[in-house]
Design an enzyme around this catalytic site. Structure first.
Site: not given
Ligand code: NAP
Ligand code: 8YV
Length: 320
Positions: A153-155, A175-176, A231, A255, A260, A278
């Site tokens: 994605g963006r990151i 997923r795509s 996550r 991270d 956590e 984190h």
């Protein structure tokens, strides 16, 4: 016009508290001694809430604030926000996309390099005086390796750009398939089998729970490294601990954790395991940009204008 009243549900860092107090009447639920009495007092006036990336809010908790109009999340991830309940109550939810891409990507590269090159342990080696007795053992290169990104994605894309500069081959799973040059794997197990390093940077929540499980780790294999900046819920932590203990993967850089700030002690003091609390987005510059976006969304909302970054699941479902 009097300032709108908002409730904040976690401790406010000073750089964010100051501008927030300038624009709003801020109620600090986290600091309240008697939470019930505090909520009962402020509930008739509270119209906004500031939550954090790690906030876990139950749908019933929203009922405490019958006049709530907006939940502004200080973070891009909003897996802890009950979106269905927000939609039902026509509460807007905003997050902080894009402004943290570079920071999180930089941290991911640092964590990856630290893990393969054991740079946390090399410092301890010097400080223990072990260098006086001999050389540090050889570690593994990042350059020349194949790196699989789970969640381009963006990151994920910002990570991929950096990985290219580090002379690695980037592939991805999601997923795509996307219109990008990197090779796409519809099967995560197959990607894990083919890569040297696996990096998770997906959202959390039910859709990605334990995506990285024992089968994926086994496919990654004894020469493979796992990096998690997504996550804690994205990885089956028990399976990960077992893989580290049994050396069925080569190492891990983490991270985020399932429980956590609790981290399994079995992961402590291992040269091939690097642990961060984190902090992927945790610089003054980036956290200030995230805070500014939270404030911008709240201000736009209270001025009766469309918010800047409504979460995609609520687009068309609530008035932006
Ligand atoms: P984004 O642009 O929405 O990208 C998420 C990516 O995950 C998409 O490419 C999506 O691709 C993929 N994805 C979603 N569900 C998936 C699934 N079930 N299986 C495989 N791939 C899946 O989000 P972002 O801005 O890059 O942020 C990503 C996440 O990073 C956040 O939600 C947050 O959890 C985490 N994060 C962590 C930190 C930290 O401090 N450690 C900081 C910032 C963000 P498809 O739609 O094609 O599946
Ligand atoms: C922050 C994050 O640690 O943006 C996210 O999703 O996990 C991190 O940037 C968190 O949001 C701070 O509250």
């Amino acid at each position: 016009m009097s300032k709108p009243e908002i409730v904040v549900i976690a401790p406010l860092p000073p750089f964010f508290a100051k501008p927030l107090h300038e624009h709003f009447i801020v109620h600090d639920l986290h600091g309240a001694k008697d939470r019930r009495a505090f909520i009962d007092d402020i509930a008739p006036r509270v119209r906004g809430m500031v939550a954090f990336g790690g906030s876990q809010i139950k749908a019933e908790q929203l009922d405490n604030f019958p006049h709530l109009e907006i939940v502004a999340v200080f973070g891009v991830g909003y897996d802890g926000i009950p979106l269905a309940a927000c939609e039902a109550k026509k509460i807007k939810v905003t997050n902080t996309p894009d402004v943290l891409n570079d920071e999180v990507a930089d941290t991911t590269l640092a964590l990856t390099l630290m893990t393969l090159r054991q740079f946390a342990e090399t410092q301890k080696f010097v400080e223990r005086g072990d260098w006086l007795k001999g050389q540090y053992p050889l570690t593994r290169s990042l350059w020349g390796k194949t790196v699989g990104i789970i969640g381009l994605g963006r990151i994920g894309k910002a990570i991929a750009t950096r990985l290219e500069a580090f002379k690695t081959t980037v592939v991805y799973h999601g997923r795509s398939k996307q219109d990008v040059e990197y090779h796409f794997y519809p099967s995560l197990v197959e990607m894990a089998r083919d890569v040297d390093v696996l990096i998770a940077i997906t959202p959390g929540g039910a859709g990605t729970k334990h995506l990285v499980n024992a089968e994926v780790l086994s496919a990654l294999g004894p020469e493979g490294y796992f990096i998690n900046v997504a996550r804690g819920s994205v990885c089956d932590e028990k399976a990960l601990v077992a893989a580290i203990e049994n050396k069925t993967i080569a190492g891990a850089g983490l991270d985020v954790f399932e429980g956590e700030p609790k981290v399994p002690e079995a992961l402590f003091n291992r040269p091939n395991v690097v642990l961060f609390p984190h902090v992927a987005s945790a610089t003054l510059e980036t956290r200030t940009a995230m805070g500014n976006l939270v404030i911008e969304n709240l201000r736009l909302h209270f001025e009766g204008k469309p918010v800047k970054t409504l979460v995609p699941e609520l687009v068309g479902k609530v008035v932006a």
